[in-house]
Design a protein around this motif. Sequence first.
Motif, PDB file in Angstrom:
ATOM      1  N   GLN A  44      -3.388   9.683   1.151  1.00 49.43           N
ATOM      2  CA  GLN A  44      -2.630   8.495   1.596  1.00 49.43           C
ATOM      3  C   GLN A  44      -3.440   7.489   2.252  1.00 49.43           C
ATOM      4  O   GLN A  44      -3.197   6.418   2.389  1.00 49.43           O
ATOM      5  CB  GLN A  44      -1.241   8.795   2.601  1.00 49.43           C
ATOM      6  N   HIS A  92      -0.211  -1.185  -6.040  1.00 52.94           N
ATOM      7  CA  HIS A  92       1.156  -0.642  -5.942  1.00 52.94           C
ATOM      8  C   HIS A  92       2.330  -1.761  -5.752  1.00 52.94           C
ATOM      9  O   HIS A  92       2.184  -2.569  -5.100  1.00 52.94           O
ATOM     10  CB  HIS A  92       0.746   0.422  -4.628  1.00 52.94           C
ATOM     11  N   HIS A 104      -4.368   2.275  -1.899  1.00 53.56           N
ATOM     12  CA  HIS A 104      -4.299   0.548  -1.470  1.00 53.56           C
ATOM     13  C   HIS A 104      -4.523  -0.125  -2.785  1.00 53.56           C
ATOM     14  O   HIS A 104      -5.022   0.406  -3.584  1.00 53.56           O
ATOM     15  CB  HIS A 104      -5.493   0.564  -0.561  1.00 53.56           C
ATOM     16  N   ASN A 105      -4.227  -1.425  -2.755  1.00 50.19           N
ATOM     17  CA  ASN A 105      -4.292  -2.580  -3.662  1.00 50.19           C
ATOM     18  C   ASN A 105      -5.820  -2.738  -3.552  1.00 50.19           C
ATOM     19  O   ASN A 105      -6.080  -4.237  -3.393  1.00 50.19           O
ATOM     20  CB  ASN A 105      -3.162  -3.661  -3.326  1.00 50.19           C
ATOM     21  N   THR A 106      -6.452  -1.946  -4.124  1.00 51.17           N
ATOM     22  CA  THR A 106      -8.132  -2.576  -4.159  1.00 51.17           C
ATOM     23  C   THR A 106      -8.783  -1.674  -5.401  1.00 51.17           C
ATOM     24  O   THR A 106      -8.261  -1.103  -6.112  1.00 51.17           O
ATOM     25  CB  THR A 106      -8.755  -2.272  -3.112  1.00 51.17           C
ATOM     26  N   TRP A 164       6.265   5.479  -2.763  1.00 51.96           N
ATOM     27  CA  TRP A 164       5.808   4.575  -1.541  1.00 51.96           C
ATOM     28  C   TRP A 164       6.588   5.240  -0.214  1.00 51.96           C
ATOM     29  O   TRP A 164       7.694   5.386  -0.121  1.00 51.96           O
ATOM     30  CB  TRP A 164       6.182   3.169  -1.613  1.00 51.96           C
ATOM     31  N   THR A 166       3.029   1.947 -10.062  1.00 58.28           N
ATOM     32  CA  THR A 166       1.493   1.794  -9.837  1.00 58.28           C
ATOM     33  C   THR A 166       0.930   1.565 -10.931  1.00 58.28           C
ATOM     34  O   THR A 166       0.925   2.199 -11.870  1.00 58.28           O
ATOM     35  CB  THR A 166       0.900   2.757  -8.980  1.00 58.28           C
ATOM     36  N   THR A 203      -8.875   5.152  -0.905  1.00 56.19           N
ATOM     37  CA  THR A 203      -8.789   3.761  -1.312  1.00 56.19           C
ATOM     38  C   THR A 203      -7.897   3.682  -2.518  1.00 56.19           C
ATOM     39  O   THR A 203      -7.068   2.597  -2.522  1.00 56.19           O
ATOM     40  CB  THR A 203     -10.245   3.663  -1.901  1.00 56.19           C
ATOM     41  N   ASN A 246       1.062  -0.943   0.091  1.00 56.36           N
ATOM     42  CA  ASN A 246      -0.092  -0.040   0.076  1.00 56.36           C
ATOM     43  C   ASN A 246       0.779   1.157   0.118  1.00 56.36           C
ATOM     44  O   ASN A 246       2.008   1.245   0.421  1.00 56.36           O
ATOM     45  CB  ASN A 246      -0.783  -0.067   1.210  1.00 56.36           C
ATOM     46  N   SER A 247       0.326   2.366  -0.364  1.00 56.91           N
ATOM     47  CA  SER A 247       1.229   3.406  -0.630  1.00 56.91           C
ATOM     48  C   SER A 247       1.992   4.021   0.645  1.00 56.91           C
ATOM     49  O   SER A 247       3.081   4.676   0.705  1.00 56.91           O
ATOM     50  CB  SER A 247       0.489   4.417  -1.240  1.00 56.91           C
TER      51      SER A 247
END
Length: 174
Positions: free
Chosen positions: A25, A115, A31-33, A155, A167, A28, A10-11
């Motif tokens: 930050q 990410h 994040h990896n979603t 990151w 990303t 959503t 995630n970032s």
Amino acid sequence: ETGAQRVFVNSGTSVYGLSLKRLNQRKTAAHNTVEVDGKDSSQVWSGFRVARRASILETLTEQNEEYLSITSSHDGYKRLKSPVVHNRNWHFAKNYIQIKDNLEGKFNSGKAYYHFHPHIKVEKLGKSIELTLPNDKKIILVADGGHILLQDTEWYPEFGKKIKNKTLTMDFDH
């Protein structure tokens, strides 16, 4: 060694407080979603506040000698005018990772974010992404769906620390 290298991150968090950077930050998209109609899956505001948190609805796992498959869904978009459920399937095999996202319900736009850890070399190859791990092992990430974009990003592994990474953003076809 299996599992020794993180692929997705995630970032992270670089600042605290009420700044736009802090809010971004927490969104959503950091994040990896999947983001639906430009909304967050859980409502975030202020420096540490969260409401209407997304809840996992179900998780199914299937595994044999050749692959591992994990499917899960959440209700983070049930509060939209037209409720949407996000389903994600991760399929891991020897030389590839396949991620399938599905949005059940009516929506105008869907966008998936992935990410990558800075130690992963990432190259776009048409509708797939080639990941090269530090040990030179290659993994193909198959991105099913709409338009994909690979961007240079940052990151934040800890407070005040910034490292360049990549990303992947994928728009949904519907």
